[in-house]
Design an enzyme around this catalytic site. Structure first.
Site, PDB file in Angstrom:
ATOM      1  CE  LYS A  10       2.264  88.874 177.898  1.00  0.00           C
ATOM      2  NZ  LYS A  10       3.562  88.303 178.637  1.00  0.00           N
ATOM      3  CB  SER A  12       3.206  93.878 173.628  1.00  0.00           C
ATOM      4  OG  SER A  12       4.493  94.391 173.544  1.00  0.00           O
ATOM      5  CG  HIS A  17       0.983  90.505 174.193  1.00  0.00           C
ATOM      6  ND1 HIS A  17       0.469  91.103 175.261  1.00  0.00           N
ATOM      7  CD2 HIS A  17       2.448  90.671 174.152  1.00  0.00           C
ATOM      8  CE1 HIS A  17       1.222  91.746 176.040  1.00  0.00           C
ATOM      9  NE2 HIS A  17       2.420  91.256 175.542  1.00  0.00           N
TER      10      HIS A  17
END
Length: 462
Positions: free
Chosen positions: A283, A223, A251
Site C-alpha cells: 500500500k 479497508s 491500510h
C-alpha cells in the site's frame, strides 16, 4: 395419457436378479464414479454463472480485472484513455517516485530478480535485514520478519501461534486472512460486532479460564469502511485479561499519524504495548509483501516455524529495496502524509455535503459511498468509468447483503479538481441509476425478476 414406463433398465434388472439369487450383481457395464469431478459443482460456481448472466442481460461489463496500461496512481490509462483513479492503494503516491524506482532497479542489477529459495536455504541478503530493522523501528518493536505476501503473513502467524486449546477474538469485519489463519490454527473463533468493544469485553469474561492462550485481532484502519477501533481501550482489555493483541496495519501505515506510523501514533498509545503488529508493503510502501513486528522472541519463533516464511521463497530484491526506499521517502517527505490527510477530509466532506452516505468513514484515505444494492453499485462503476472516473464496486460476498458500496481510495497525488469532479459525477450518476433501475424494476429488493434471472438470484449472486 400413457402409463409411465416402469420397466427396469439392463443394469437395474441384473442387480435385482442377482439379489434374488444371493450373489453380487455384475456392474462392470456401469463403472461407479465415487468422486465428483466437475468444477461446476463447487460452492459458489452457480452464483458466478448467475452474476455473469446478469451482466450480459444488462450489458454491464465485468468491473474487475480491468487492464491498466501503465503506472496507476491518481490517474491511470484504461482502454487507451486517461481516467481519474480511485482504485489504488498507492496512498502516498510513492509508486512512481524516482528514488523508489531507482532503488528497485539498482537492487535487480546487484542481486538479480529472485533470491531463488527460502531464506533458510538461500541465506539472507543485506536488504532483508535492513528492511526488517526499519519496519521494527516504525512500530517501536524489537524486530520484524518479512513475508512475500500480506495474506500469508496473517495466515502463517496465527496458524503458528495458536492451537486447539486457544481462542481468537476478532472484529466481525476483519480481513479474510485473519479468518483463514484462525481456522488453520484450530483455535476457537469468537467474533464481535464491528468496533463493539463492550461485546468483546463480555466475550473475554465469558471465555476466561477456558483457553490456554487468547488473541484479539483488529485492523488499524478498516479497508471496507474507513474507520478505526479504540486502540487505548483494546490495550487496556488485553492487559486486563492477559490476551495478546494483534493489529493489522495494512491500510494505516503511511495514513494515520503525523509521521505515518499508524494507529498507535494517531491515538497516542505506546506502540510497545501491542504484542503483534502486522503490515503490508503493497500500500503506502509501494511494493509487495507483508510483515510481522513484535518482540524478539515472537520473531525468532516465526522465523523458525511459520510455514508461510519457512517454506516460501524470500522477498526478491526489487520488492525489498522498493519498500525500504518508500519507507525512507515517507519519513523524508512528511508533506505527502499531510496532503493525503487533507485530500481525504476534502473528499469525505464534499461527499457528505452532497448527500452521499459515507457510512462510518472517518476521512482517512478510504471513503466508501454506500449504495446498498449490488446491481446498482456495479452499474454505477461502469457509468462512472465511461465519464472518466475509475472506482470499483464492493458487493456481496465481500460485504453483507444490502451493504454494497463504491470504495474510493484517496491519494496524496489527487488534485482538488479530481475530488470535485468525482463527487459531482457520482451524484449525477446515482440519480440516473436510481431512475433507470426503478423503471426497469431491477433492484435487488424488487419482487419481479430480470428476464430469466429471479430477484433472489440477483441478491445472492451480486
Amino acid at each position: 395419457m400413457s402409463a409411465p414406463d416402469t420397466r427396469l433398465d439392463g443394469i437395474a434388472r441384473s442387480a435385482l436378479l442377482a439379489r434374488m439369487r444371493g450373489r453380487p450383481a455384475d456392474t462392470s457395464a456401469a463403472p461407479t464414479q465415487y468422486y465428483d469431478t466437475s468444477f461446476e459443482t463447487l460452492p459458489g460456481f452457480e452464483e458466478l454463472k448467475i452474476m455473469r448472466t446478469a451482466g450480459d442481460v444488462l450489458g454491464i461489463a465485468n468491473p474487475f480485472y480491468r487492464a491498466h496500461e501503465g503506472c496507476a496512481g491518481a490517474t491511470t490509462r484504461i482502454d487507451g484513455r486517461e481516467v481519474i483513479n480511485f482504485a489504488s492503494y498507492d496512498y502516498l503516491g510513492l509508486n512512481a517516485h524516482p528514488a523508489v524506482r531507482h532503488a528497485a532497479q539498482e537492487a535487480i542489477a546487484h542481486y538479480g530478480t529472485s533470491v531463488s529459495a527460502s531464506r533458510l536455504v538461500a541465506g539472507e541478503r543485506p536488504f532483508h535485514r535492513a528492511l526488517e530493522t526499519a519496519l521494527a523501528g516504525l512500530h517501536r518493536a524489537e524486530d520484524s520478519v518479512v513475508f512475500v505476501s500480506g495474506h500469508a503473513a496473517n495466515v502463517a502467524t496465527i496458524g503458528s501461534l495458536l492451537g486447539a486449546d486457544d481462542v481468537v477474538f476478532h472484529d466481525a469485519l476483519i480481513h479474510n486472512s485473519i479468518i483463514v489463519g484462525a481456522e488453520l490454527s484450530g483455535a476457537r473463533r469468537r467474533g464481535f460486532p464491528h468496533n463493539d468493544l463492550d461485546t468483546l469485553e463480555a466475550l473475554l469474561l465469558a471465555e476466561r479460564a477456558q483457553s490456554r492462550r487468547a488473541l484479539i485481532v483488529v485492523e488499524g484502519l478498516y479497508s471496507m469502511d474507513g474507520d478505526m477501533p479504540d486502540l487505548a481501550r483494546l490495550v487496556a482489555l488485553k492487559e486486563r485479561f492477559g490476551a495478546w493483541l494483534m493489529v493489522d496495519e495494512a491500510h494505516s501505515v503511511g495514513v494515520l499519524g503525523a509521521a505515518g506510523h499508524g494507529i498507535a501514533e494517531h491515538a497516542g498509545v505506546d506502540a510497545s504495548r501491542v504484542d503483534i503488529w502486522m503490515g503490508t508493503l503493497s500500500k503506502s510502501l509501494a511494493s509487495c509483501g507483508g510483515y510481522i513486528a513484535g518482540s524478539q522472541t515472537l520473531i525468532d519463533f516465526l522465523k523458525a516455524t511459520a510455514p508461510g516464511f519457512v517454506y516460501s521463497v524470500g522477498l526478491p530484491a526489487a520488492a525489498g529495496a522498493a519498500a525500504l526506499a518508500a519507507l525512507t521517502m515517507m519519513q523524508q517527505e512528511p508533506e505527502r502524509i499531510a496532503r493525503l490527510a487533507a485530500n481525504s477530509r476534502s473528499f469525505l466532506e464534499q461527499a457528505q455535503a452532497a448527500g452521499l452516505d459515507t457510512g462510518t468513514a472517518e476521512g482517512h484515505a478510504i471513503v466508501p459511498v454506500m449504495v446498498g444494492d449490488s446491481l446498482k453499485a456495479v452499474l454505477l462503476s461502469e457509468r462512472l468509468l465511461a465519464r472518466g472516473i475509475n472506482v470499483l464496486p464492493i458487493i456481496h460476498p465481500a460485504v453483507p447483503h444490502r451493504s454494497a458500496r463504491l470504495r474510493f481510495f484517496i491519494s496524496a497525488t489527487h488534485e482538488d479538481s479530481h475530488i470535485r469532479d468525482a463527487v459531482r459525477l457520482l451524484v449525477e450518476e446515482v440519480a440516473h441509476c436510481d431512475h433507470l433501475l426503478a423503471g426497469l424494476g431491477l433492484t435487488m429488493a424488487s419482487a419481479e425478476g430480470a428476464g430469466t434471472v429471479p430477484a433472489a438470484a440477483w441478491e445472492s449472486a451480486l
